[in-house]
Design a protein around this motif. Structure first.
Motif, PDB file in Angstrom:
ATOM      1  N   LEU A 308       0.855  -1.177   0.000  1.00 28.97           N
ATOM      2  CA  LEU A 308       0.000   0.000   0.000  1.00 28.97           C
ATOM      3  C   LEU A 308       0.897   1.236   0.000  1.00 28.97           C
ATOM      4  CD1 LEU A 308      -3.093   0.245   0.032  1.00 28.97           C
ATOM      5  CD2 LEU A 308      -2.969   0.717   2.470  1.00 28.97           C
ATOM      6  N   THR A 309       0.910   1.959  -1.119  1.00 28.29           N
ATOM      7  CA  THR A 309       1.758   3.142  -1.238  1.00 28.29           C
ATOM      8  C   THR A 309       1.109   4.350  -0.556  1.00 28.29           C
ATOM      9  OG1 THR A 309       0.760   3.876  -3.317  1.00 28.29           O
ATOM     10  CG2 THR A 309       2.574   2.278  -3.460  1.00 28.29           C
ATOM     11  N   GLU A 310       1.906   5.412  -0.384  1.00 28.43           N
ATOM     12  CA  GLU A 310       1.368   6.641   0.204  1.00 28.43           C
ATOM     13  C   GLU A 310       0.260   7.223  -0.656  1.00 28.43           C
ATOM     14  OE1 GLU A 310       4.329   9.500   1.123  1.00 28.43           O
ATOM     15  OE2 GLU A 310       5.436   8.214   2.515  1.00 28.43           O
ATOM     16  N   ALA A 311       0.425   7.142  -1.980  1.00 21.75           N
ATOM     17  CA  ALA A 311      -0.597   7.657  -2.887  1.00 21.75           C
ATOM     18  C   ALA A 311      -1.890   6.862  -2.740  1.00 21.75           C
ATOM     19  CB  ALA A 311      -0.100   7.602  -4.329  1.00 21.75           C
ATOM     20  N   GLU A 312      -1.778   5.555  -2.582  1.00 22.45           N
ATOM     21  CA  GLU A 312      -2.971   4.721  -2.423  1.00 22.45           C
ATOM     22  C   GLU A 312      -3.658   5.005  -1.079  1.00 22.45           C
ATOM     23  OE1 GLU A 312      -1.801   0.775  -5.089  1.00 22.45           O
ATOM     24  OE2 GLU A 312      -1.006   1.002  -3.049  1.00 22.45           O
ATOM     25  N   ILE A 313      -2.865   5.229  -0.044  1.00 24.08           N
ATOM     26  CA  ILE A 313      -3.443   5.566   1.258  1.00 24.08           C
ATOM     27  C   ILE A 313      -4.206   6.885   1.173  1.00 24.08           C
ATOM     28  CG2 ILE A 313      -2.896   6.237   3.633  1.00 24.08           C
ATOM     29  CD1 ILE A 313      -0.529   4.277   3.495  1.00 24.08           C
ATOM     30  N   ALA A 314      -3.582   7.893   0.534  1.00 26.72           N
ATOM     31  CA  ALA A 314      -4.240   9.193   0.385  1.00 26.72           C
ATOM     32  C   ALA A 314      -5.529   9.053  -0.412  1.00 26.72           C
ATOM     33  CB  ALA A 314      -3.293  10.179  -0.296  1.00 26.72           C
ATOM     34  N   ASP A 315      -5.502   8.207  -1.426  1.00 25.55           N
ATOM     35  CA  ASP A 315      -6.685   7.990  -2.258  1.00 25.55           C
ATOM     36  C   ASP A 315      -7.817   7.373  -1.442  1.00 25.55           C
ATOM     37  OD1 ASP A 315      -7.922   7.987  -4.957  1.00 25.55           O
ATOM     38  OD2 ASP A 315      -7.908   5.816  -4.682  1.00 25.55           O
ATOM     39  N   LEU A 334      -6.079  -0.124   6.104  1.00 25.46           N
ATOM     40  CA  LEU A 334      -4.618  -0.041   6.115  1.00 25.46           C
ATOM     41  C   LEU A 334      -3.956  -1.316   6.619  1.00 25.46           C
ATOM     42  CD1 LEU A 334      -4.103   3.617   7.415  1.00 25.46           C
ATOM     43  CD2 LEU A 334      -4.390   2.780   5.081  1.00 25.46           C
TER      44      LEU A 334
END
Length: 431
Positions: A308-315, A334
């Motif tokens: 889980l990337t930072e971009a995916e978490i933000a999304d 998460l």
């Protein structure tokens, strides 16, 4: 129509009658562009009354729905969502004419504001013989502020007049009114003042005949930002029992996916979701469950590679907020699943919107990025930049997702998604 005009006397614009006092009417327009005789239109107006001594006696303002895109929104900072419920110029014209009739029109760069005033009235066939007694505080600066700058901010600074929220009609009109008062105070006995006031009072404008609408002050609209979940979910009826089945629920999920393509929820999209839920017979509880299902599918797609990337978490955080999901749902998302459920991910992915080679993409509005650059990138990805919206168009990209342009309206009629520039960037990154 909600929202009422407010000023120190607490009078509504509709209560002002032609010839109600001599003096000045300071006017400031916000517009879609610079050219009154072209397709550019007024999107906001403020009027400030000033008496013969230079004292402010009243102020009014309203947003105006121009029925088209709003032009350079980075300048006036008005969203399409702000003007959706605002009156048209025709609906505010009866009060506007009352407010300025018999008074000297004053503006900073009066040629610009009077040009738009006359152009809008001409479109409405207001064919009265108008005596336009006008003063320009920018031109008067040559006499009162020799050697200084001509911008409103420069002139105000010379008199220590505060100018906050520049490029907002009411703020600029109030500052211009105070600047006029400073000029009058410097030369109160100058014959030009009395001559202008007497000339305007002697020839008041005839009333504009038509049905008046309540004005919508810019201060009465919601602050800029994404639509909050609670502000539209609560409009969905609580149905017991429901009559919607799996097919209707899939229709709702499909529209939800289109609405969230750019991870923004425009006012038009929120209204469309509420209306579809009503039409399909889906109640609020089922909508909430469908939102959880949609989010669950996104979580599985994000975890397909077990990272889980930072971009995916933000999304995921953004989508959860837009869907009104509790923070616990994000916390659960998460946590890595024991095994990636590839079949569920494949099913969820196949239902999501995606551009394919050959799709027609149409742009509308004043983009932050040059349109030629967007067209070049679209072509590079194998998509076709379209000039107009037809049923063959796959996607419309608007400077403002709530755009009132003809292209955006046609797209909504055809069920074609309308996304922001950020949404297009995201789609190109995924394609």
């Amino acid at each position: 129509m909600t929202g009422r005009l407010r000023h120190p006397a607490h009078r509504d614009a509709s209560e002002v009658t032609a010839g109600s006092g001599k003096g000045y009417a300071v006017i400031d327009f916000e517009t879609t562009g610079l050219f009154a005789q072209s397709s550019h239109r007024v999107i906001g107006v403020a009027i400030v009354h000033v008496d013969e001594t230079g004292r402010i006696t009243g102020r009014w303002d309203t947003l105006i729905n121009p029925g088209r895109d709003l032009g350079r929104q980075d300048i006036h900072r008005i969203r399409a969502a702000d003007v959706m419920q605002a009156p048209t110029f025709e609906q505010i014209a009866p009060q506007l004419v009352k407010l300025i009739s018999g008074r000297v029109l004053v503006a900073h760069n009066a040629r610009f504001d009077t040009g738009f005033l006359l152009a809008e009235l001409e479109r409405l066939d207001y064919e009265a013989e108008l005596k336009l007694e006008a003063l320009c505080t920018m031109q008067l600066a040559r006499e009162f502020l020799p050697g200084s700058g001509r911008k409103l901010s420069d002139c105000c600074a010379a008199y220590d007049i505060p100018l906050v929220d520049a490029h907002r009609a009411l703020a600029d009109a109030v500052a211009t009114a105070r600047l006029l008062g400073a000029y009058i105070a410097e030369a109160p006995d100058a014959p030009g003042w009395a001559r202008s006031v007497a000339g305007a009072a002697a020839l008041p404008w005839p009333p504009f005949l038509g049905e008046a609408s309540e004005w919508v002050s810019r201060d009465d609209v919601a602050p800029a930002g994404p639509v909050k979940a609670a502000s539209w979910l609560d409009r969905i009826t609580v149905k017991l029992p429901e009559f919607a089945g799996p097919a209707e629920q899939l229709d709702y999920l499909a529209l939800l996916d289109l609405a969230l393509l750019d991870r923004e929820l425009s006012t038009h999209e929120a209204q469309a979701l509420v209306q579809l839920a009503e039409d399909l017979g889906i109640g609020r509880a089922t909508c909430a469950a469908l939102h959880e299902r949609y989010f669950d599918d996104l979580v599985h797609i994000a975890w397909v590679d077990m990272v889980l990337t930072e971009a995916e978490i933000a999304d995921l955080v953004t989508v959860a907020q837009l869907l009104g999901l509790p923070t616990a749902a994000v916390a659960t998302a998460l946590v890595a699943p024991p095994v990636a459920r590839t079949s569920k991910v494949a099913a969820a992915s196949s239902e999501r919107f995606a551009l394919t080679v050959g799709d027609i993409v149409v742009l509308t509005g004043e983009m932050l990025r040059l349109r030629a650059d967007w067209h070049a990138e679209l072509t590079q990805h194998g998509f076709v930049p379209g000039a107009g919206v037809t049923k063959k168009s796959r996607l419309v990209v608007a400077a403002d997702p709530d755009s009132l342009s003809g292209k955006a309206r046609t797209a909504r009629d055809y069920g074609i998604p309308v996304v922001s520039e950020a949404g297009l960037s995201s789609l190109l990154g995924r394609s």
